[in-house]
Design a protein around this motif. Structure first.
Motif, PDB file in Angstrom:
ATOM      1  N   GLU A  45      -8.540  12.960  34.958  1.00  0.00           N
ATOM      2  CA  GLU A  45      -7.976  11.735  35.536  1.00  0.00           C
ATOM      3  C   GLU A  45      -6.576  11.976  36.087  1.00  0.00           C
ATOM      4  O   GLU A  45      -6.222  11.480  37.157  1.00  0.00           O
ATOM      5  N   SER A  46      -5.781  12.753  35.358  1.00  0.00           N
ATOM      6  CA  SER A  46      -4.431  13.060  35.821  1.00  0.00           C
ATOM      7  C   SER A  46      -4.456  13.815  37.143  1.00  0.00           C
ATOM      8  O   SER A  46      -3.698  13.500  38.069  1.00  0.00           O
ATOM      9  N   THR A  78      -8.502  -0.568  36.951  1.00  0.00           N
ATOM     10  CA  THR A  78      -8.779   0.824  36.593  1.00  0.00           C
ATOM     11  C   THR A  78      -7.533   1.496  36.039  1.00  0.00           C
ATOM     12  O   THR A  78      -7.585   2.213  35.025  1.00  0.00           O
ATOM     13  N   LEU A  82      -6.938   3.139  32.327  1.00  0.00           N
ATOM     14  CA  LEU A  82      -6.475   4.512  32.117  1.00  0.00           C
ATOM     15  C   LEU A  82      -5.170   4.535  31.325  1.00  0.00           C
ATOM     16  O   LEU A  82      -4.990   5.359  30.419  1.00  0.00           O
TER      17      LEU A  82
END
Length: 362
Positions: A45-46, A78, A82
């Protein structure tokens, strides 16, 4: 007092703002670390956020603008999800390292700290530092002890649901060297430039986005004989390589990344740049006639509107118009000096020092 400054590696501006605040906090006796908040997200994700941001920002700016306008009207769920997951990793990190205060220079860590506030009996005082001239999407989801925002924007932040008593108009923090008095001649000599030549600097942020190629070529053809052009490409190696042909021309230089941007701004007679929050603030703190390039819509559209309304910059919608504005300003010292004077008046107070003073006394 031990302070974590949480930044986000989606561009150079947030790190610059964090470093400016950190320098002031260190000089005030605090222990202070700069920490990348994306490190607390899963690597996939990063990487998607970091690389995706750069890719869309450079290659599909219109799409970036569409997404930004959508997020202005709809909560970015989203990102909230996160950041909520990352908060559970950030919380023990802050405890383990003994931080009692957190300063966020990006909305992502501010959302993380807001999740921590809701979930845990946390001991941290938390602050948010705005780095654009608008209340960015997601800021309305945060719950911080104080928000440090640009001047004249209290009403906008209140309209986004933030309480007035938590808002403090400090301005956007920039390096202390931007407030130093330095004549153009000495700055030019320090950079190895001819002190008698007028200087135009073209830069579009750390990513080197926007119409840099076409603008560089047309400026190189159009500028008077007593003017030199410096093109700063940032991390955009392909752009630097593509513009290498301009190095053959007299009075043109092409650079990559530089850690001397304030010095280049002290040396410049005119800056052409996209209206990113940090470079714009550095330029106007120093007092450099500023031509805004409409490179990436979104928060920078709001920045540009902020500057134009206050007479702190000028703009055009296409490359020939930007070149015409450059030539017009070069021919009008009175217009340039008036713009620079308005800039220095509007940005006279050192934002980083004001923020550090407020954090240290609470």
């Amino acid at each position: 007092m031990k302070i974590a400054i949480l930044t986000c590696s989606t561009g150079g501006g947030h790190n610059s703002a964090g470093q400016a605040v950190r320098d002031q906090l260190l000089s005030g006796g605090a222990e202070c670390d700069l920490v990348n908040a994306l490190d607390f997200m899963p690597k996939l994700e990063s990487d998607v956020i970091t690389k995706g941001h750069v890719l869309v920002y450079k290659k599909a700016p219109k799409l970036y603008g569409v997404a930004y306008r959508f997020e202005e009207k709809h909560p970015p769920k989203t990102i909230d999800l996160l950041c909520g997951t990352a908060a559970d990793k950030l919380y023990p990190f802050l405890l383990e390292h003994g931080y009692d205060t957190v300063v966020c220079v990006h909305v992502f860590p501010a959302v993380m700290m807001s999740h921590i506030r809701r979930r845990y009996d946390h001991p941290f005082r938390s602050y948010f530092v705005a780095t654009d001239y608008t209340c960015s999407p997601g800021v309305d989801m945060t719950r911080m002890d104080r928000y440090f925002i640009p001047r004249d924007l209290t009403q906008e932040f209140m309209q986004c649901g933030l309480p007035e008593d938590k808002l403090m108009e400090t301005g956007i923090p920039v390096h202390a060297s931007c407030y130093e008095q330095q004549d153009k001649g000495s700055a030019r000599r320090a950079l190895g430039l001819d002190p008698d030549m007028r200087q135009v600097v073209l830069s579009c942020g750390s990513m080197g986005c926007g119409p840099m190629r076409s603008l560089s070529v047309l400026l190189a053809k159009s500028l008077p004989e007593d003017v030199e052009l410096t093109v700063i490409c940032g991390s955009n190696r392909r752009l630097k390589r593509d513009l290498s042909i301009l190095k053959r021309k007299e009075r043109v230089r092409v650079l990559g990344y530089t850690d001397q941007m304030p010095l280049w701004l002290h040396a410049a007679d005119i800056l052409l740049s996209k209206p990113g929050g940090l470079t714009s603030t550095e330029a106007m703190t120093i007092g450099v006639p500023f031509i805004c390039i409409n490179a990436v819509p979104g928060c920078e559209t709001r920045n540009r509107q902020y500057f134009i309304r206050r007479g702190l910059a000028v703009t055009a919608d296409h490359v020939p118009g930007l070149v015409e504005l450059t030539l017009s300003l070069l021919d009008s010292p009175e217009t340039c000096s008036g713009m620079a004077a308005r800039q220095r008046e509007a940005f006279a107070e050192p934002a980083a020092a004001l923020i550090a003073k407020e954090v240290l006394q609470e």
